[in-house]
Design a protein around this motif. Structure first.
Motif, PDB file in Angstrom:
ATOM      1  N   VAL A 100       0.843  -1.201   0.000  1.00 38.49           N
ATOM      2  CA  VAL A 100       0.000   0.000   0.000  1.00 38.49           C
ATOM      3  C   VAL A 100       0.879   1.252   0.000  1.00 38.49           C
ATOM      4  N   ALA A 101       1.908   1.257   0.829  1.00 40.17           N
ATOM      5  CA  ALA A 101       2.826   2.399   0.876  1.00 40.17           C
ATOM      6  C   ALA A 101       3.536   2.580  -0.464  1.00 40.17           C
ATOM      7  N   TRP A 102       3.922   1.475  -1.097  1.00 41.40           N
ATOM      8  CA  TRP A 102       4.596   1.572  -2.395  1.00 41.40           C
ATOM      9  C   TRP A 102       3.652   2.125  -3.457  1.00 41.40           C
ATOM     10  N   GLY A 103       2.396   1.692  -3.441  1.00 35.03           N
ATOM     11  CA  GLY A 103       1.423   2.215  -4.403  1.00 35.03           C
ATOM     12  C   GLY A 103       1.214   3.718  -4.246  1.00 35.03           C
ATOM     13  N   LEU A 104       1.084   4.173  -3.012  1.00 32.85           N
ATOM     14  CA  LEU A 104       0.937   5.615  -2.777  1.00 32.85           C
ATOM     15  C   LEU A 104       2.206   6.372  -3.140  1.00 32.85           C
ATOM     16  N   THR A 105       3.349   5.744  -2.924  1.00 32.73           N
ATOM     17  CA  THR A 105       4.621   6.364  -3.300  1.00 32.73           C
ATOM     18  C   THR A 105       4.725   6.510  -4.811  1.00 32.73           C
ATOM     19  N   LEU A 106       4.274   5.493  -5.545  1.00 30.70           N
ATOM     20  CA  LEU A 106       4.289   5.582  -7.009  1.00 30.70           C
ATOM     21  C   LEU A 106       3.357   6.682  -7.510  1.00 30.70           C
ATOM     22  N   LEU A 107       2.205   6.820  -6.867  1.00 36.91           N
ATOM     23  CA  LEU A 107       1.284   7.894  -7.240  1.00 36.91           C
ATOM     24  C   LEU A 107       1.911   9.263  -6.995  1.00 36.91           C
ATOM     25  N   ALA A 108       2.517   9.432  -5.831  1.00 39.21           N
ATOM     26  CA  ALA A 108       3.181  10.703  -5.521  1.00 39.21           C
ATOM     27  C   ALA A 108       4.382  10.922  -6.435  1.00 39.21           C
ATOM     28  N   MET A 109       5.090   9.850  -6.796  1.00 40.21           N
ATOM     29  CA  MET A 109       6.229   9.982  -7.709  1.00 40.21           C
ATOM     30  C   MET A 109       5.766  10.452  -9.091  1.00 40.21           C
ATOM     31  N   GLY A 110       4.637   9.936  -9.555  1.00 43.65           N
ATOM     32  CA  GLY A 110       4.099  10.399 -10.830  1.00 43.65           C
ATOM     33  C   GLY A 110       3.774  11.879 -10.812  1.00 43.65           C
ATOM     34  N   LEU A 111       3.187  12.336  -9.705  1.00 47.99           N
ATOM     35  CA  LEU A 111       2.910  13.768  -9.569  1.00 47.99           C
ATOM     36  C   LEU A 111       4.196  14.569  -9.431  1.00 47.99           C
ATOM     37  N   ALA A 112       5.227  13.974  -8.824  1.00 46.45           N
ATOM     38  CA  ALA A 112       6.525  14.646  -8.725  1.00 46.45           C
ATOM     39  C   ALA A 112       7.132  14.829 -10.106  1.00 46.45           C
ATOM     40  N   CYS A 113       6.993  13.822 -10.950  1.00 48.53           N
ATOM     41  CA  CYS A 113       7.513  13.942 -12.323  1.00 48.53           C
ATOM     42  C   CYS A 113       6.763  15.031 -13.089  1.00 48.53           C
ATOM     43  N   LYS A 114       5.447  15.122 -12.884  1.00 52.44           N
ATOM     44  CA  LYS A 114       4.658  16.170 -13.532  1.00 52.44           C
ATOM     45  C   LYS A 114       5.073  17.539 -13.020  1.00 52.44           C
ATOM     46  N   GLU A 115       5.295  17.656 -11.716  1.00 53.63           N
ATOM     47  CA  GLU A 115       5.710  18.940 -11.152  1.00 53.63           C
ATOM     48  C   GLU A 115       7.088  19.338 -11.672  1.00 53.63           C
ATOM     49  N   ALA A 116       7.991  18.387 -11.781  1.00 55.13           N
ATOM     50  CA  ALA A 116       9.333  18.684 -12.288  1.00 55.13           C
ATOM     51  C   ALA A 116       9.273  19.120 -13.741  1.00 55.13           C
ATOM     52  N   ASN A 117       8.334  18.585 -14.481  1.00 57.75           N
ATOM     53  CA  ASN A 117       8.176  18.939 -15.889  1.00 57.75           C
ATOM     54  C   ASN A 117       7.663  20.366 -16.066  1.00 57.75           C
ATOM     55  N   LEU A 118       6.875  20.859 -15.107  1.00 60.51           N
ATOM     56  CA  LEU A 118       6.284  22.190 -15.210  1.00 60.51           C
ATOM     57  C   LEU A 118       7.209  23.312 -14.764  1.00 60.51           C
ATOM     58  N   GLU A 119       8.276  22.997 -14.021  1.00 63.59           N
ATOM     59  CA  GLU A 119       9.243  23.997 -13.537  1.00 63.59           C
ATOM     60  C   GLU A 119       8.632  24.925 -12.493  1.00 63.59           C
ATOM     61  N   GLY A 120       9.462  25.782 -11.940  1.00 61.51           N
ATOM     62  CA  GLY A 120       9.028  26.808 -11.001  1.00 61.51           C
ATOM     63  C   GLY A 120       8.790  26.316  -9.592  1.00 61.51           C
ATOM     64  N   ARG A 121       9.702  25.543  -9.030  1.00 62.55           N
ATOM     65  CA  ARG A 121       9.540  25.052  -7.671  1.00 62.55           C
ATOM     66  C   ARG A 121      10.797  25.356  -6.875  1.00 62.55           C
ATOM     67  N   ASN A 122      10.688  25.296  -5.540  1.00 63.22           N
ATOM     68  CA  ASN A 122      11.840  25.626  -4.704  1.00 63.22           C
ATOM     69  C   ASN A 122      12.630  24.368  -4.338  1.00 63.22           C
ATOM     70  N   ILE A 123      13.692  24.548  -3.577  1.00 60.92           N
ATOM     71  CA  ILE A 123      14.621  23.457  -3.275  1.00 60.92           C
ATOM     72  C   ILE A 123      13.981  22.393  -2.385  1.00 60.92           C
ATOM     73  N   ARG A 124      13.075  22.792  -1.487  1.00 61.14           N
ATOM     74  CA  ARG A 124      12.429  21.795  -0.617  1.00 61.14           C
ATOM     75  C   ARG A 124      11.531  20.871  -1.429  1.00 61.14           C
ATOM     76  N   LEU A 125      10.811  21.428  -2.394  1.00 57.26           N
ATOM     77  CA  LEU A 125       9.969  20.587  -3.238  1.00 57.26           C
ATOM     78  C   LEU A 125      10.819  19.675  -4.123  1.00 57.26           C
ATOM     79  N   LYS A 126      11.952  20.187  -4.586  1.00 59.63           N
ATOM     80  CA  LYS A 126      12.864  19.339  -5.370  1.00 59.63           C
ATOM     81  C   LYS A 126      13.406  18.196  -4.524  1.00 59.63           C
ATOM     82  N   THR A 127      13.684  18.478  -3.248  1.00 64.41           N
ATOM     83  CA  THR A 127      14.161  17.438  -2.338  1.00 64.41           C
ATOM     84  C   THR A 127      13.091  16.370  -2.139  1.00 64.41           C
ATOM     85  N   MET A 128      11.863  16.803  -1.948  1.00 65.30           N
ATOM     86  CA  MET A 128      10.770  15.853  -1.764  1.00 65.30           C
ATOM     87  C   MET A 128      10.555  15.017  -3.022  1.00 65.30           C
ATOM     88  N   GLU A 129      10.680  15.626  -4.193  1.00 64.79           N
ATOM     89  CA  GLU A 129      10.576  14.883  -5.450  1.00 64.79           C
ATOM     90  C   GLU A 129      11.656  13.811  -5.532  1.00 64.79           C
TER      91      GLU A 129
END
Length: 164
Positions: free
Chosen positions: A106-135
């Motif tokens: 269950v944790a891995w599935g939620l992690t994959l979902l958040a990772m997909g959103l992290a990839c989308k956020e990285a693609n859009l640009e305009g984020r700070n260092i803490r968000l990059k660390t979390m990604e």
């Protein structure tokens, strides 16, 4: 037994994952606090703006709101799954495997979902260092959590199962 050699690997991955999930949850909590403190306040007689979003975050980009919420959920569930996995690593027996494996999946599935959103956020640009660390942590966690699941399945059947 041959699978006893996997126990230190599982312990190391469990500790690593717990620490990383705790960091992800901490950064997610910080980002949620920033969003709450700088959110849109509706006073008497005011209407919502046309482009108002309930998951608006003043930091990051358009995907930040969804990313932070799912990363926060994944961080909390992942840390709880790591705590549940401690029991399995301590006993390292067949009967403790299902609870550890199911919570890890269950944790891995939620992690994959958040990772997909992290990839989308990285693609859009305009984020700070803490968000990059979390990604980065979520991308690493998607791999280490899978390895942990494979390790506990490889060594989980070390105890003899008896049928009565």
């Amino acid at each position: 037994m041959a699978t006893e050699g996997l126990k230190p690997v599982a312990s190391l991955l469990l500790f690593l994952n717990f620490c990383m999930y705790a960091i992800v949850a901490s950064i997610g909590g910080w980002a949620l606090n920033v969003a709450i403190n700088h959110g849109f306040i509706i006073g008497q007689g005011l209407a919502l703006p046309a482009n108002f979003s309930p998951v608006f975050f003043p930091i990051g980009n358009q995907a930040t709101g969804f990313f932070v919420i799912f990363a926060l959920i994944a961080g909390v569930v992942g840390a709880a799954a790591a705590i549940a996995g401690v029991h399995h690593v301590r006993s390292w027996h067949y009967e403790s495997l299902p609870s550890a494996a199911s919570s890890a999946l269950v944790a891995w599935g939620l992690t994959l979902l958040a990772m997909g959103l992290a990839c989308k956020e990285a693609n859009l640009e305009g984020r700070n260092i803490r968000l990059k660390t979390m990604e980065a942590f979520l991308i690493i966690l998607s791999a280490t959590q899978l390895i942990y699941i494979l390790v506990i399945h490889g060594g989980g059947g070390s105890g003899a199962r008896t049928r009565t």
